[in-house]
Motif scaffolding. Structure first.
Motif, PDB file in Angstrom:
ATOM      1  N   TYR A  40      36.203  39.120  44.890  1.00 53.80           N
ATOM      2  CA  TYR A  40      36.280  40.339  45.694  1.00 53.80           C
ATOM      3  C   TYR A  40      37.292  41.303  45.104  1.00 53.80           C
ATOM      4  O   TYR A  40      38.288  40.882  44.504  1.00 53.80           O
ATOM      5  CB  TYR A  40      36.737  40.006  47.126  1.00 53.80           C
ATOM      6  N   HIS A  41      37.051  42.592  45.345  1.00 60.95           N
ATOM      7  CA  HIS A  41      38.067  43.599  45.076  1.00 60.95           C
ATOM      8  C   HIS A  41      39.092  43.479  46.194  1.00 60.95           C
ATOM      9  O   HIS A  41      38.725  43.443  47.375  1.00 60.95           O
ATOM     10  CB  HIS A  41      37.462  45.010  45.045  1.00 60.95           C
ATOM     11  N   CYS A  42      40.345  43.413  45.839  1.00 57.49           N
ATOM     12  CA  CYS A  42      41.411  43.112  46.781  1.00 57.49           C
ATOM     13  C   CYS A  42      42.225  44.365  47.118  1.00 57.49           C
ATOM     14  O   CYS A  42      42.592  45.124  46.219  1.00 57.49           O
ATOM     15  CB  CYS A  42      42.308  42.056  46.149  1.00 57.49           C
ATOM     16  N   TYR A  43      42.505  44.540  48.400  1.00 54.67           N
ATOM     17  CA  TYR A  43      43.309  45.664  48.877  1.00 54.67           C
ATOM     18  C   TYR A  43      44.310  45.166  49.906  1.00 54.67           C
ATOM     19  O   TYR A  43      44.072  44.163  50.586  1.00 54.67           O
ATOM     20  CB  TYR A  43      42.418  46.731  49.510  1.00 54.67           C
TER      21      TYR A  43
ATOM     22  N   TYR B 104      45.227  49.431  53.686  1.00 57.39           N
ATOM     23  CA  TYR B 104      43.946  50.084  53.412  1.00 57.39           C
ATOM     24  C   TYR B 104      42.960  49.876  54.553  1.00 57.39           C
ATOM     25  O   TYR B 104      42.044  50.668  54.739  1.00 57.39           O
ATOM     26  CB  TYR B 104      43.340  49.554  52.112  1.00 57.39           C
ATOM     27  N   ALA B 105      43.116  48.794  55.291  1.00 55.46           N
ATOM     28  CA  ALA B 105      42.239  48.499  56.431  1.00 55.46           C
ATOM     29  C   ALA B 105      42.783  49.107  57.722  1.00 55.46           C
ATOM     30  O   ALA B 105      42.252  48.847  58.791  1.00 55.46           O
ATOM     31  CB  ALA B 105      42.091  46.991  56.596  1.00 55.46           C
TER      32      ALA B 105
ATOM     33  N   LYS C 261      47.465  35.623  56.685  1.00 61.35           N
ATOM     34  CA  LYS C 261      46.006  35.518  56.771  1.00 61.35           C
ATOM     35  C   LYS C 261      45.359  36.725  56.105  1.00 61.35           C
ATOM     36  O   LYS C 261      45.969  37.770  55.942  1.00 61.35           O
ATOM     37  CB  LYS C 261      45.568  35.465  58.241  1.00 61.35           C
ATOM     38  N   ILE C 262      44.090  36.554  55.735  1.00 56.39           N
ATOM     39  CA  ILE C 262      43.353  37.608  55.041  1.00 56.39           C
ATOM     40  C   ILE C 262      42.123  38.011  55.846  1.00 56.39           C
ATOM     41  O   ILE C 262      41.720  37.312  56.780  1.00 56.39           O
ATOM     42  CB  ILE C 262      42.943  37.164  53.618  1.00 56.39           C
ATOM     43  N   LEU C 263      41.523  39.124  55.458  1.00 57.44           N
ATOM     44  CA  LEU C 263      40.269  39.589  56.038  1.00 57.44           C
ATOM     45  C   LEU C 263      39.186  39.494  54.979  1.00 57.44           C
ATOM     46  O   LEU C 263      39.371  39.981  53.853  1.00 57.44           O
ATOM     47  CB  LEU C 263      40.383  41.038  56.509  1.00 57.44           C
TER      48      LEU C 263
ATOM     49  N   GLY D 117      32.069  43.000  49.453  1.00 52.78           N
ATOM     50  CA  GLY D 117      32.618  43.119  48.104  1.00 52.78           C
ATOM     51  C   GLY D 117      34.121  43.304  48.069  1.00 52.78           C
ATOM     52  O   GLY D 117      34.710  43.392  46.993  1.00 52.78           O
ATOM     53  N   SER D 118      34.758  43.342  49.247  1.00 54.78           N
ATOM     54  CA  SER D 118      36.202  43.568  49.325  1.00 54.78           C
ATOM     55  C   SER D 118      36.865  42.535  50.228  1.00 54.78           C
ATOM     56  O   SER D 118      36.216  41.938  51.088  1.00 54.78           O
ATOM     57  CB  SER D 118      36.502  44.954  49.899  1.00 54.78           C
ATOM     58  N   CYS D 119      38.158  42.367  50.040  1.00 55.40           N
ATOM     59  CA  CYS D 119      38.969  41.584  50.964  1.00 55.40           C
ATOM     60  C   CYS D 119      40.294  42.310  51.142  1.00 55.40           C
ATOM     61  O   CYS D 119      40.697  43.092  50.285  1.00 55.40           O
ATOM     62  CB  CYS D 119      39.189  40.159  50.465  1.00 55.40           C
ATOM     63  N   TYR D 120      40.932  42.054  52.273  1.00 54.58           N
ATOM     64  CA  TYR D 120      42.249  42.623  52.556  1.00 54.58           C
ATOM     65  C   TYR D 120      43.236  41.484  52.685  1.00 54.58           C
ATOM     66  O   TYR D 120      42.983  40.510  53.398  1.00 54.58           O
ATOM     67  CB  TYR D 120      42.222  43.433  53.848  1.00 54.58           C
ATOM     68  N   ILE D 121      44.363  41.619  51.997  1.00 53.84           N
ATOM     69  CA  ILE D 121      45.412  40.604  52.069  1.00 53.84           C
ATOM     70  C   ILE D 121      46.756  41.310  52.261  1.00 53.84           C
ATOM     71  O   ILE D 121      46.890  42.489  51.927  1.00 53.84           O
ATOM     72  CB  ILE D 121      45.429  39.684  50.816  1.00 53.84           C
TER      73      ILE D 121
END
Length: 112
Positions: A20-23, A27-28, A38-40, A83-87
């Protein structure tokens, strides 16, 4: 690269392993989650995980193959865009990555 389609052969993945592209959480528009661990992930991740025999709580290895770094975490919710995840940003710093970097996320189990 394998953006959201499963890592197995013959259609059904044997384990969850995606890139995944990580942000950062900012950004969320969820900056209040920056201090957490935790991540999304996107909805497709939940769809794949639901078909697998995964242990609960769900744990994941986050890895930057470009930097040779990794960390572990849990998932809070499945609300990230495909295609993305948020951490949390502190995880990005530990992984030595920047906004938009591609990371590999794999489910893991702790020994019982």
């Amino acid at each position: 690269m394998n953006f959201g389609w499963g890592g197995g052969y013959g259609g059904m993945p044997s384990r969850f392993e995606e890139q995944y592209h990580c942000y950062s959480m900012a950004y969320a528009e969820k900056g209040h989650l920056e201090g957490g661990d935790k991540i999304l992930l996107p909805q497709s991740a939940l769809d794949t995980l639901a078909r697998l025999q995964v242990d609960y709580p769900m744990l994941f290895r986050l890895q930057s193959s470009d930097k040779g770094t990794m960390t572990h975490c849990g998932v809070l919710e499945f609300s990230a865009p495909e295609g993305s995840c948020y951490i949390p940003y502190w995880m990005m710093q530990n992984l030595l990555i920047e906004e938009g970097s591609v990371i590999s996320i794999t489910n893991v189990s702790l020994p019982k």
